[in-house]
Design a protein around this motif. Structure first.
Motif, PDB file in Angstrom:
ATOM      1  N   MET A 121       0.726  -1.234   0.037  1.00 49.92           N
ATOM      2  CA  MET A 121      -0.147  -0.022   0.072  1.00 49.92           C
ATOM      3  C   MET A 121       0.790   1.210  -0.094  1.00 49.92           C
ATOM      4  N   ALA A 122       2.103   1.106   0.316  1.00 50.42           N
ATOM      5  CA  ALA A 122       2.832   2.257   0.214  1.00 50.42           C
ATOM      6  C   ALA A 122       3.024   2.954  -1.086  1.00 50.42           C
ATOM      7  N   LYS A 123       2.782   2.368  -2.135  1.00 51.94           N
ATOM      8  CA  LYS A 123       2.781   2.906  -3.221  1.00 51.94           C
ATOM      9  C   LYS A 123       1.731   3.863  -3.692  1.00 51.94           C
ATOM     10  N   TYR A 124       0.662   3.310  -3.077  1.00 57.52           N
ATOM     11  CA  TYR A 124      -0.753   3.844  -3.386  1.00 57.52           C
ATOM     12  C   TYR A 124      -0.681   5.499  -3.291  1.00 57.52           C
ATOM     13  N   LYS A 125      -1.158   6.239  -4.119  1.00 62.46           N
ATOM     14  CA  LYS A 125      -1.170   7.623  -4.191  1.00 62.46           C
ATOM     15  C   LYS A 125      -2.344   8.446  -3.615  1.00 62.46           C
ATOM     16  N   ILE A 126      -2.180   8.985  -2.470  1.00 59.84           N
ATOM     17  CA  ILE A 126      -3.150   9.237  -1.629  1.00 59.84           C
ATOM     18  C   ILE A 126      -3.664  10.740  -2.208  1.00 59.84           C
ATOM     19  N   GLU A 127      -2.960  11.548  -3.200  1.00 60.60           N
ATOM     20  CA  GLU A 127      -3.520  12.814  -3.852  1.00 60.60           C
ATOM     21  C   GLU A 127      -4.450  12.273  -4.784  1.00 60.60           C
ATOM     22  N   TYR A 128      -4.645  11.083  -5.156  1.00 61.47           N
ATOM     23  CA  TYR A 128      -5.900  10.776  -6.102  1.00 61.47           C
ATOM     24  C   TYR A 128      -7.156  10.458  -5.238  1.00 61.47           C
ATOM     25  N   LEU A 129      -7.140  10.482  -3.912  1.00 57.96           N
ATOM     26  CA  LEU A 129      -8.226  10.364  -3.103  1.00 57.96           C
ATOM     27  C   LEU A 129      -8.824  11.882  -2.541  1.00 57.96           C
ATOM     28  N   THR A 130     -10.072  11.984  -2.645  1.00 60.47           N
ATOM     29  CA  THR A 130     -10.806  12.897  -1.975  1.00 60.47           C
ATOM     30  C   THR A 130     -11.863  12.394  -1.134  1.00 60.47           C
ATOM     31  N   GLU A 131     -11.934  13.248  -0.148  1.00 58.74           N
ATOM     32  CA  GLU A 131     -13.177  12.662   0.862  1.00 58.74           C
ATOM     33  C   GLU A 131     -14.473  12.776   0.200  1.00 58.74           C
ATOM     34  N   GLU A 132     -15.423  11.925   0.108  1.00 60.53           N
ATOM     35  CA  GLU A 132     -16.401  12.338  -0.502  1.00 60.53           C
ATOM     36  C   GLU A 132     -17.926  12.584   0.416  1.00 60.53           C
ATOM     37  N   SER A 133     -17.546  11.794   1.347  1.00 66.04           N
ATOM     38  CA  SER A 133     -18.833  11.769   2.679  1.00 66.04           C
ATOM     39  C   SER A 133     -18.237  11.116   3.892  1.00 66.04           C
ATOM     40  N   PHE A 134     -18.934  11.751   5.035  1.00 70.11           N
ATOM     41  CA  PHE A 134     -18.611  11.436   6.328  1.00 70.11           C
ATOM     42  C   PHE A 134     -19.862  10.899   6.834  1.00 70.11           C
TER      43      PHE A 134
END
Length: 105
Positions: A1-14
């Motif tokens: 998972m270390a290679k996973y790019k967090i900048e491609y994720l946006t919080e959609e709902s809580f």
């Protein structure tokens, strides 16, 4: 998972439950190149410490079709704030994990 790019994720709902929160994510264009080789998996072993939490919390990440789908957090004390944590330390705590931390102050 270390290679996973967090900048491609946006919080959609809580979705706050009183004892925790579910955070759903939206994916940006380009995330497909970072798909994980796993499907329909719940990854456990993330611990959270915060001044907003009495004892701490645990988190799980749901992966669907190789992409992070949602994050589930639940408080050890049974009570969780109804807003985003202002400060926290997120730590890998699973067996053979590298103990990585994300610290937000």
């Amino acid at each position: 998972m270390a290679k996973y790019k967090i900048e491609y994720l946006t919080e959609e709902s809580f979705e706050y439950t009183g004892v925790g929160v579910f955070v759903s994510f939206k994916h940006s264009i380009g995330i497909e190149q970072h798909k994980l080789a796993i499907d329909n998996v719940l990854i456990n072993g993330l611990e959270i410490e915060s001044t907003s939490l009495e004892v701490g919390a645990e988190a799980s990440v749901s992966v669907n079709k190789g992409l992070i789908d949602y994050l589930e957090i639940w408080s050890y004390s049974g009570e969780y704030p109804t807003q985003e944590l202002a400060d926290y330390t997120l730590r890998q705590s699973w067996t053979n994990g590298q103990g990585r931390e994300i610290i937000v102050k």
